[in-house]
Design a protein around this motif. Structure first.
Motif, PDB file in Angstrom:
ATOM      1  N   LEU A 161       0.817  -1.220   0.000  1.00 51.68           N
ATOM      2  CA  LEU A 161       0.000   0.000   0.000  1.00 51.68           C
ATOM      3  C   LEU A 161       0.851   1.271   0.000  1.00 51.68           C
ATOM      4  O   LEU A 161       0.462   2.301  -0.544  1.00 51.68           O
ATOM      5  CB  LEU A 161      -0.916  -0.018   1.232  1.00 51.68           C
ATOM      6  CG  LEU A 161      -1.921   1.110   1.398  1.00 51.68           C
ATOM      7  CD1 LEU A 161      -2.947   1.089   0.263  1.00 51.68           C
ATOM      8  CD2 LEU A 161      -2.642   1.000   2.742  1.00 51.68           C
ATOM      9  N   VAL A 162       2.031   1.184   0.571  1.00 52.06           N
ATOM     10  CA  VAL A 162       2.899   2.364   0.699  1.00 52.06           C
ATOM     11  C   VAL A 162       3.262   2.983  -0.657  1.00 52.06           C
ATOM     12  O   VAL A 162       3.580   4.168  -0.739  1.00 52.06           O
ATOM     13  CB  VAL A 162       4.176   1.994   1.497  1.00 52.06           C
ATOM     14  CG1 VAL A 162       5.131   1.134   0.675  1.00 52.06           C
ATOM     15  CG2 VAL A 162       4.877   3.231   2.028  1.00 52.06           C
ATOM     16  N   LYS A 163       3.165   2.196  -1.711  1.00 47.12           N
ATOM     17  CA  LYS A 163       3.515   2.747  -3.035  1.00 47.12           C
ATOM     18  C   LYS A 163       2.591   3.889  -3.447  1.00 47.12           C
ATOM     19  O   LYS A 163       2.949   4.725  -4.274  1.00 47.12           O
ATOM     20  CB  LYS A 163       3.509   1.640  -4.103  1.00 47.12           C
ATOM     21  CG  LYS A 163       2.138   1.078  -4.433  1.00 47.12           C
ATOM     22  CD  LYS A 163       2.263  -0.139  -5.336  1.00 47.12           C
ATOM     23  CE  LYS A 163       0.923  -0.814  -5.578  1.00 47.12           C
ATOM     24  NZ  LYS A 163       1.045  -2.096  -6.258  1.00 47.12           N
ATOM     25  N   ASP A 164       1.391   3.909  -2.859  1.00 44.23           N
ATOM     26  CA  ASP A 164       0.430   4.949  -3.228  1.00 44.23           C
ATOM     27  C   ASP A 164       0.698   6.299  -2.563  1.00 44.23           C
ATOM     28  O   ASP A 164       0.082   7.293  -2.917  1.00 44.23           O
ATOM     29  CB  ASP A 164      -0.989   4.499  -2.872  1.00 44.23           C
ATOM     30  CG  ASP A 164      -1.436   3.338  -3.742  1.00 44.23           C
ATOM     31  OD1 ASP A 164      -2.212   3.572  -4.676  1.00 44.23           O
ATOM     32  OD2 ASP A 164      -0.977   2.199  -3.517  1.00 44.23           O
ATOM     33  N   ILE A 165       1.610   6.316  -1.590  1.00 47.48           N
ATOM     34  CA  ILE A 165       1.882   7.584  -0.900  1.00 47.48           C
ATOM     35  C   ILE A 165       2.790   8.482  -1.750  1.00 47.48           C
ATOM     36  O   ILE A 165       2.575   9.684  -1.860  1.00 47.48           O
ATOM     37  CB  ILE A 165       2.533   7.337   0.490  1.00 47.48           C
ATOM     38  CG1 ILE A 165       1.708   6.340   1.303  1.00 47.48           C
ATOM     39  CG2 ILE A 165       2.727   8.654   1.239  1.00 47.48           C
ATOM     40  CD1 ILE A 165       0.328   6.781   1.704  1.00 47.48           C
ATOM     41  N   HIS A 166       3.835   7.863  -2.331  1.00 47.86           N
ATOM     42  CA  HIS A 166       4.706   8.610  -3.262  1.00 47.86           C
ATOM     43  C   HIS A 166       4.767   7.808  -4.568  1.00 47.86           C
ATOM     44  O   HIS A 166       5.817   7.223  -4.877  1.00 47.86           O
ATOM     45  CB  HIS A 166       6.127   8.746  -2.698  1.00 47.86           C
ATOM     46  CG  HIS A 166       6.223   9.349  -1.335  1.00 47.86           C
ATOM     47  ND1 HIS A 166       6.275   8.592  -0.178  1.00 47.86           N
ATOM     48  CD2 HIS A 166       6.294  10.650  -0.942  1.00 47.86           C
ATOM     49  CE1 HIS A 166       6.367   9.402   0.880  1.00 47.86           C
ATOM     50  NE2 HIS A 166       6.389  10.650   0.440  1.00 47.86           N
ATOM     51  N   PRO A 167       3.664   7.774  -5.321  1.00 48.29           N
ATOM     52  CA  PRO A 167       3.622   6.880  -6.485  1.00 48.29           C
ATOM     53  C   PRO A 167       4.714   7.174  -7.522  1.00 48.29           C
ATOM     54  O   PRO A 167       5.218   6.265  -8.180  1.00 48.29           O
ATOM     55  CB  PRO A 167       2.223   7.105  -7.072  1.00 48.29           C
ATOM     56  CG  PRO A 167       1.711   8.352  -6.451  1.00 48.29           C
ATOM     57  CD  PRO A 167       2.408   8.515  -5.141  1.00 48.29           C
TER      58      PRO A 167
END
Ligand code: ZN
Ligand code: ZN
Length: 299
Positions: A161-167
């Protein structure tokens, strides 16, 4: 056309209800879609209540857990013999929350506990967000391994999910060494990881996790569960056929679900075949005559 529920093998393992305040549709509506898509059942996994000091918006209120449990149990009775409606929960983890979660998970007969690190939510951001995207991503995967090691969870939800914070700064190769270490730690716990096909607020054009991480999971023998993260009935198992095909291509032999907190594996080929019964059933339905098709189907 009657499809024998006993012969079906696929479950939707991740859905939400209006009790979290940001999902819509009754459990009956969800079960109806599951029946239509030839699932054996659905796991209701709404967002857990949080301790006093954390944000409580968007989740089951602390004083409504028993109401949630009763709602799922009642739907289970209503749909018995047609769709298994199974009690689960999606539990947020933040370091130090273990005692809260241990108590919470003892409060009902949860069949499946899905662990989540919701790194986009205010509590996580307040504690860990930095300008350094790579450091933030690495911290998240360290947390994911720690969450697995608590022994509180059966599976880890939407694990990248963390990829969506700094895509724009997401590249698996940049944190590969660290990621592998974290996945090794997860693999040694036996905790499963989810292929989450939900589309909600998705910044990147791939599921969570993407193919590269799925391959790393498969290399380590990490069990995989598939969940839609449905926040409305129509999303139930919507992408399940393509998810199964993708896992098969990557080399996974099985997909899993949990009963009584114990893992059950279904061969992917069986799961795909089970969904195809659906096509046979629904195509042949118009050919049937008789005054009571509804009764026929549910019988
Ligand atoms: Zn939600
Ligand atoms: Zn969820």
């Amino acid at each position: 056309m009657i499809v024998d529920q006993m012969k079906l093998t696929c479950y939707e393992t991740h859905i939400h209800t209006p009790m979290c305040g940001h999902a819509r549709g009754s459990l009956g509506d969800y079960a109806e879609v599951a029946r239509r898509r030839n699932l054996k059942g659905i796991y209701v996994t709404d967002h857990c209540p949080m301790p006093e000091s954390y944000e409580h918006q968007g989740r089951i209120a602390r004083d409504r857990l028993s109401e949630y449990v009763e709602m799922v149990v009642q739907a289970g009775r209503d749909w018995a013999g047609r769709v298994d409606v199974v009690l689960g929960i999606e539990s947020d983890w933040l370091p130090g929350m273990e005692p809260w979660l241990e108590r919470l998970h003892r409060q009902a007969d949860f069949q499946y506990v899905l662990g989540s690190i919701h790194c986009h939510l205010p509590d996580y951001r307040r504690l860990y967000l930095t300008d350094n995207a790579l450091a933030f991503q690495m911290q998240y995967f360290t947390h994911l391994a720690q969450a697995a090691e608590t022994g509180l969870f059966d599976a880890l939800a939407h694990p990248d999910l963390v990829k969506d914070i700094h895509p724009d700064q997401w590249q698996v190769s940049r944190l590969l060494t660290h990621l592998k270490t974290c996945l090794d730690r997860i693999a040694s716990t036996g905790v499963a990881m989810e292929l989450n096909t939900g589309a909600e607020k998705k910044a990147l054009a791939e599921w969570r996790p993407g193919v590269e991480i799925l391959k790393l999971m498969n290399e380590r023998g990490i069990p995989v569960v598939i969940g839609s993260d449905a926040h409305e009935p129509e999303q139930v198992a919507k992408h399940l056929p393509s998810a199964l095909n993708m896992l098969k291509e990557i080399g996974f032999a099985t997909t899993s679900y949990y009963r009584g907190r114990r893992r059950l594996d279904v061969p992917i080929a069986d799961a795909i075949a089970s969904l195809k019964q659906q096509a046979v059933a629904s195509e042949s339905m118009p050919l049937r005559s008789g005054p009571h098709p509804e009764q026929d189907r549910s019988g």
